[in-house]
Each structure stands twice: as C-alpha cells, then as structure tokens.
Enzyme design. Structure first.
Site, PDB file in Angstrom:
ATOM      1  N   LYS A 187     -80.050  -1.848 -34.999  1.00  0.00           N
ATOM      2  CA  LYS A 187     -79.664  -3.024 -35.794  1.00  0.00           C
ATOM      3  C   LYS A 187     -79.889  -4.282 -34.935  1.00  0.00           C
ATOM      4  O   LYS A 187     -80.602  -4.232 -33.952  1.00  0.00           O
ATOM      5  CB  LYS A 187     -78.208  -2.885 -36.255  1.00  0.00           C
ATOM      6  N   ASP A 247     -73.270  -1.457 -42.357  1.00  0.00           N
ATOM      7  CA  ASP A 247     -73.003  -2.760 -41.737  1.00  0.00           C
ATOM      8  C   ASP A 247     -71.533  -2.935 -41.359  1.00  0.00           C
ATOM      9  O   ASP A 247     -71.188  -3.830 -40.589  1.00  0.00           O
ATOM     10  CB  ASP A 247     -73.414  -3.893 -42.685  1.00  0.00           C
TER      11      ASP A 247
HETATM   12  C1  S3P Z   1     -79.924  -4.206 -46.053  1.00  0.00           C
HETATM   13  C2  S3P Z   1     -80.025  -2.875 -45.750  1.00  0.00           C
HETATM   14  C3  S3P Z   1     -79.462  -2.287 -44.529  1.00  0.00           C
HETATM   15  C4  S3P Z   1     -78.418  -3.212 -43.909  1.00  0.00           C
HETATM   16  C5  S3P Z   1     -78.883  -4.632 -43.833  1.00  0.00           C
HETATM   17  C6  S3P Z   1     -79.196  -5.159 -45.209  1.00  0.00           C
HETATM   18  C7  S3P Z   1     -80.570  -4.694 -47.283  1.00  0.00           C
HETATM   19  O1  S3P Z   1     -80.505  -2.101 -43.588  1.00  0.00           O
HETATM   20  O2  S3P Z   1     -78.072  -2.749 -42.633  1.00  0.00           O
HETATM   21  O3  S3P Z   1     -77.903  -5.444 -43.249  1.00  0.00           O
HETATM   22  O4  S3P Z   1     -80.291  -5.836 -47.707  1.00  0.00           O
HETATM   23  O5  S3P Z   1     -81.370  -3.948 -47.856  1.00  0.00           O
HETATM   24  P1  S3P Z   1     -81.405  -0.770 -43.563  1.00  0.00           P
HETATM   25  O6  S3P Z   1     -82.236  -0.729 -44.775  1.00  0.00           O
HETATM   26  O7  S3P Z   1     -82.237  -0.899 -42.316  1.00  0.00           O
HETATM   27  O8  S3P Z   1     -80.427   0.361 -43.465  1.00  0.00           O
END
Ligand code: S3P
Length: 446
Positions: A358, A331
């Site tokens: 994203k 992120d």
């Molecule tokens: C998150 C996991 C990440 C991140 C998102 C929040 C989470 O996504 O980018 O902002 O809270 O588990 P991904 O699991 O798709 O990598």
C-alpha cells in the site's frame, strides 16, 4: 504533529465524500456523453490527482466547494474525444488514479505515460499490465512499476480474466478498458471486492452483469460488461467516506464517555464490514441505512465510548480477521490493529500481505509504532497479532508518509498516556482526509 491524549469525543459530524466513489464519479462522468454534476466530491488530494489528469486529457471540470461539474467527452459506444496529453500524467500518491486511468487510456488512440510520487512508483503495476495486454493493449512498466507507458491502439478485444490478488482497482481497470473492447469482458474474483465501479457503470447506463458462479469447481464472483458501450451523464451524490469515518469511530469507542454521530456515511456492504469488526472487538457502534444516494446505500453511524470485554475478561482469546473479510476492510486494517491493542484478547490479522504494497508497508509501520507505544506485537509476512488490552503510552511515531498510518496513530495517541509526536502526519493526511486533525480538535474534550 503533536497529539495529546483526550478524555472523550462528543459531537455530530460529517466526513468528506468517499474517495473511491469520487474517483469513479469523475472518471465515468468524463467518459459519458453530456454534463454530470457530482455533489459531495471528496476533498482528498488523491481525487484532485484524478481531476488534474482528466484536465490534461482535455476534460473540462469546474469545481465549486464540494460540487464538481464535468463535461463528458463520450461520443457514443467505445468512442471518446480525449485530447492527447502534452506530457506525462501525474497521479501523485494515488494508486486508484493510476490503475483506473490505465484501463481508460488503453482503449484510446494516442500514447500516454502515467507517473506518480515516490511511494506510488514503488507499488506493483504488473497487475494491470497483464490483463490489459491480454486485451491487446500495448503498455510497458519497467520492473512492473510506474512510469506506465501506454501506446494508444484501438480496438481492444474483450477478455475473461481472473484477478490474482483481490483488488477492486484491477477489476475496475479491466471493466473500464472493456467499455472500449469488442465483446463481453468478464472479471472473476475469488473474494468480492468493493463494487463501486459496477454500481456507477450501471448508474451511467452501461450493461453490467454481476453474480456468483462455480469456476474450476470453486465459487467465484464476476462482473461482466458488453462492449463497446456508451455512458450517459447522470448526476451523482457521493456518500461520506466510511474509511475516514472509521478513524472517528475507533477514537470515540476507545474513549469512555464519548458520544459521536457521523452522518450520511456510505454503507455499501462491500465496505461496511469494518463496522461489524469494530463491534466484534467490543465497540458500541450502531448504523442504519437511511436511503440510497442513488447508487450507494448510506446512513448515520452512532458510537458510544467504551470497549466491552465480552467473553471471559482477560482470558479472552484474540479475535481473528482473515480470508475474504480482509479484502473488504483492507484500508481499515491499520486502525483495526490499533483498536485491537485496546480490545480484550487483542487482535490477529492474517491473509493481509497486500498491506505491504500500500502507500507504505502497513504491516511494518503498524508493528513498529504499536511497539513504540508499549504494545506486545508479533509480526507475520501476511499480518500481525497484537495482545490486548494494552495500556498505550505516548511515543515518537512515524507516519511513513502514509495517510492511514498517520491517522491510525493519531487515534492511538488520543487514547494513550502522555503526549505523542507523529512524524510527517500533517503533510500526508490530505491524501484522503484533509479535515482530519481539525475535526479531531473540534470533537475532543480534554
Ligand atoms: C480502492 C481499492 C483498494 C483500496 C484503495 C482504494 C479502490 O485497493 O486499498 O484504497 O478505490 O478501488 P486495491 O484494489 O489495490 O486492493
């Protein structure tokens, strides 16, 4: 939003509660037996989406300032008193809400549909459909996209599942479904991702085992849970969001003469890699874990303005971020790229193809905006290379409706020559950090 350059940032602030931890606190509190108080619950719109969905499932949630109280509907191992929702559950812009709730709902005895806004409806959901189907859940997502239709069917069976992309949301989805499944559910990952779900499941009394082992002759990481399992309510204190703090750390570092303290930020090792990355790029940032919040380490961050050159001045090669490290700061890559444009040697980011799915295509968004500000950037399928140090100039920039793009370029604009306009910024920062522009104004000296 018009952003004028600033001389420096000075002050001592707190950022709102961590978004990832807050989603999990609300969901596990709902699944538990008893009443849970969550302090410093995130002010983000995404976490409000989770609360709204829980309310539609019959969970009583009270909100007073940043404290929420949740009446859990847990009724013992693998049994819950959720209410069948009257209509589709709207997850707004929040991928975490949709993917984690899918795991919870797959184990319930009623049908439910999860929908989202335009951006969320473009994002891949096949990654949760596949493991849940392997557990015996029946769900459909046309073209692998939302709406996600879940047919209630209990009980699920446990699985052993290796994620295809490093994703804490997928891992969490499978573990949450595992709470209602018969037997041991185990999720394998090649690169460790944020472990907030594992920590919070333990905090609520679930038997979670984590570790590292050889799998098919290569190292892998696992999280395992024996179901069906019951959760018991337990109060939660959410630390400040390191992903929000990262924007302030970058802004202070990019402005010579800044002095900034960000208090009580979450320092979970699966999230804190971004601080090391800033340091490698020349930031003067220090942090000290000063006590847990119970299940998450936290502490203050101290930043002094100025980016040190390190290496041999202008001849320095670009720093490179790639491999597993990327998953642990996924992120923060947009703000790291902005920072990289001001760092000696610049920055190359690779193995980050996930950025394209994203809230927006974050590679395309960062490349376009950095170029508009006069930086020299090369775009790759899985990342980018920005040459540094570059003089950034004020420009008309696009947020692409994505909170992290809006904030990354607001920071770039503070350190640029001349005024910038960021299209759509005010509307989207609330997704994770509604206080962002107000805080910047408080801290900025012009
Ligand atoms: C998150 C996991 C990440 C991140 C998102 C929040 C989470 O996504 O980018 O902002 O809270 O588990 P991904 O699991 O798709 O990598």
């Amino acid at each position: 939003m018009i952003v004028r350059p600033a001389k420096r940032l000075r002050g001592r602030v707190r950022v709102p509660g961590d978004k990832s931890v807050s989603h999990r606190a609300a969901l596990l509190a709902a699944l538990a037996r008893g009443r849970t108080r969550v302090e410093n619950f995130a002010s983000s719109d995404d976490c409000a989406s989770t609360l709204r969905c829980l309310a539609a499932l019959g969970v009583r949630v009270e909100r007073g300032g940043t404290t929420i109280t949740v009446e859990g509907v847990g009724r013992g191992a693998g049994a819950w008193d959720f209410v069948r929702p009257a209509g589709p559950l709207d997850c707004g812009n929040s991928g975490t809400t949709m993917r984690l709730l899918a795991g919870v709902l797959a184990a319930q005895g009623f049908d439910a549909t999860l929908t989202g806004d335009e951006s969320l409806s473009r994002r891949p959901m096949g990654r949760v459909v596949e493991p849940l189907a392997a557990m015996g859940a029946r769900l459909a997502a046309e073209g692998g996209r939302a709406p996600l239709r879940i047919e209630g069917r209990q009980p699920l069976s446990a699985v052993e599942y290796e994620t295809r992309v490093p994703s804490a949301q997928v891992k969490s989805c499978v573990l949450l479904a595992g709470l209602g499944a018969e037997g041991q559910t185990r999720v394998w990952e090649r690169e460790p991702t944020r472990d907030h779900t594992e920590r919070m499941l333990r905090w609520f009394g679930a038997p979670v085992e984590t570790g590292r082992a050889e799998r098919d002759g290569r190292p892998a990481f696992y999280a395992a849970l024996k179901g069906p399992a019951a959760l018991a309510a337990r109060d939660v204190k959410v630390p400040g969001d390191i992903s929000s703090a990262a924007f302030l750390v970058a802004a202070a570092s990019m402005l010579e003469g800044s002095e900034l303290v960000v208090e009580r930020v979450g320092l979970n090792p699966t999230r804190a890699g971004v601080l090391e990355a800033f340091r490698t790029l020349g930031a003067d940032v220090r942090w000290e874990a000063a006590g847990e919040t119970g299940h998450e380490p936290a502490g203050d961050l101290r930043v002094r303005g100025g980016i040190s050159e390190g290496g041999a001045g202008g001849a320095r090669a670009a720093s490179v971020l790639r491999g597993g490290a990327v998953a642990r700061m996924i992120d923060e890559l947009p703000i790291l790229a902005v920072f990289g444009a001001r760092a000696a040697g610049g920055l190359e980011i690779r193995d980050a193809g996930e950025l394209r799915v994203k809230e927006s295509d974050r590679i395309g968004a960062v490349v376009g905006n950095l170029r508009a500000m006069g930086a020299e950037v090369e775009e790759f399928d899985d990342g980018l290379r920005v040459r540094g140090p570059a003089e950034l100039r004020g420009a008309r920039l696009d947020s692409f409706g994505d909170h992290r793009i809006a904030m990354a370029f607001a920071v770039a604009a503070l350190a640029a020559r001349g005024e910038s306009e960021i299209v759509g910024a005010e509307q989207c920062v609330g997704v994770s950090f509604p206080e962002f522009f107000g805080l910047l104004e408080e801290l900025a000296e012009r």
